[in-house]
Design an enzyme around this catalytic site. Sequence first.
Site, PDB file in Angstrom:
ATOM      1  N   ASP A  89       0.844  -1.192   0.000  1.00  0.00           N
ATOM      2  CA  ASP A  89       0.000   0.000   0.000  1.00  0.00           C
ATOM      3  C   ASP A  89       0.884   1.248   0.000  1.00  0.00           C
ATOM      4  O   ASP A  89       2.072   1.179   0.327  1.00  0.00           O
ATOM      5  CB  ASP A  89      -0.887  -0.022   1.259  1.00  0.00           C
ATOM      6  CG  ASP A  89      -2.125   0.857   1.135  1.00  0.00           C
ATOM      7  OD1 ASP A  89      -2.205   1.668   0.193  1.00  0.00           O
ATOM      8  OD2 ASP A  89      -3.015   0.734   1.996  1.00  0.00           O
ATOM      9  N   GLU A 111      -7.940  -0.308   4.718  1.00  0.00           N
ATOM     10  CA  GLU A 111      -6.491  -0.535   4.583  1.00  0.00           C
ATOM     11  C   GLU A 111      -5.903  -1.107   5.870  1.00  0.00           C
ATOM     12  O   GLU A 111      -5.059  -2.011   5.834  1.00  0.00           O
ATOM     13  CB  GLU A 111      -5.780   0.777   4.220  1.00  0.00           C
ATOM     14  CG  GLU A 111      -6.103   1.258   2.821  1.00  0.00           C
ATOM     15  CD  GLU A 111      -5.601   2.661   2.531  1.00  0.00           C
ATOM     16  OE1 GLU A 111      -5.430   2.986   1.346  1.00  0.00           O
ATOM     17  OE2 GLU A 111      -5.393   3.448   3.470  1.00  0.00           O
TER      18      GLU A 111
END
Length: 262
Positions: A89, A111
């Site tokens: 990420d 996330e």
Amino acid sequence: MSSELSPIEKAKFVAAKQATEYVESGMKVGLGTGSTAEWLVQCLGEMVREEGLKIKGVPTSKRTARLAMKVGIDVITLDEAKWLDVTIDGTDEYDTDLSLIKGGGGAHLHEKVVATASDRMIVIADASKKVDTLGAFPLPVEVIPFGLPVTQSLIEETLNGLDVLGREVTLRMKGDAPFVTDEGNFILDLHLKRIGNPRQLGLVINQIPGVVENGLFIDICDVVIVGHGDGRVTTRDITNNTTNVVRFDVLDDDNIFSDIAD
Ligand code: 5RP
């Protein structure tokens, strides 16, 4: 196409390209959200299509899910995956401990859940994301719409007792309406300027009723891969305390860039 990429986009691309070294066939991979993570999804898609890479991808946002499916990655939910080998990420800030501020794209809740359900979290970034002290980037806090003014006041009161430099709290907007997350919630951005104790702040903010999750990632990220506009990539792994530098010579290859940037 390569000549159209700015140095910052080249930096994001080489960081993403290097991160693909951590992905092998058979893996379940968390796919981050944001412009850097999109390069990663494009790179993995190319490997799926042209090299026979076989992975299952768990996207951290609807936006990433759409792109992953478009480029040919087999997309599954976190419920189906249960546990992931790696999540890759982007970030808004990272410090020397690899503590992060995330959520600039409004996806930090998913996330964080996805990264926490992974053996390893790898962050990909350009060099501008490195900070000595977290907090110049506003800290996103996802809150439920119900009772928003009360939650905002409680956050503001709580900040008075914490080691931060700024205390302004703003509701994130998209045009004339509040920005709405994939979970149907709102985001309050905390303009703290400097966070003296990120661990304490993250714990205290999450205690406030109405708060769903803040964008501080503490003890979650294992590796940061930083790209530079000249093709250099630095990888720092805090699990074995190593730092490696490689250099990509692909920046003048029009085919590679046109493949992934179109
Ligand atoms: C989204 C995020 C992103 O990872 C973060 O905002 C970085 O984005 P970009 O790679 O576009 O700079 O946390 O919620």
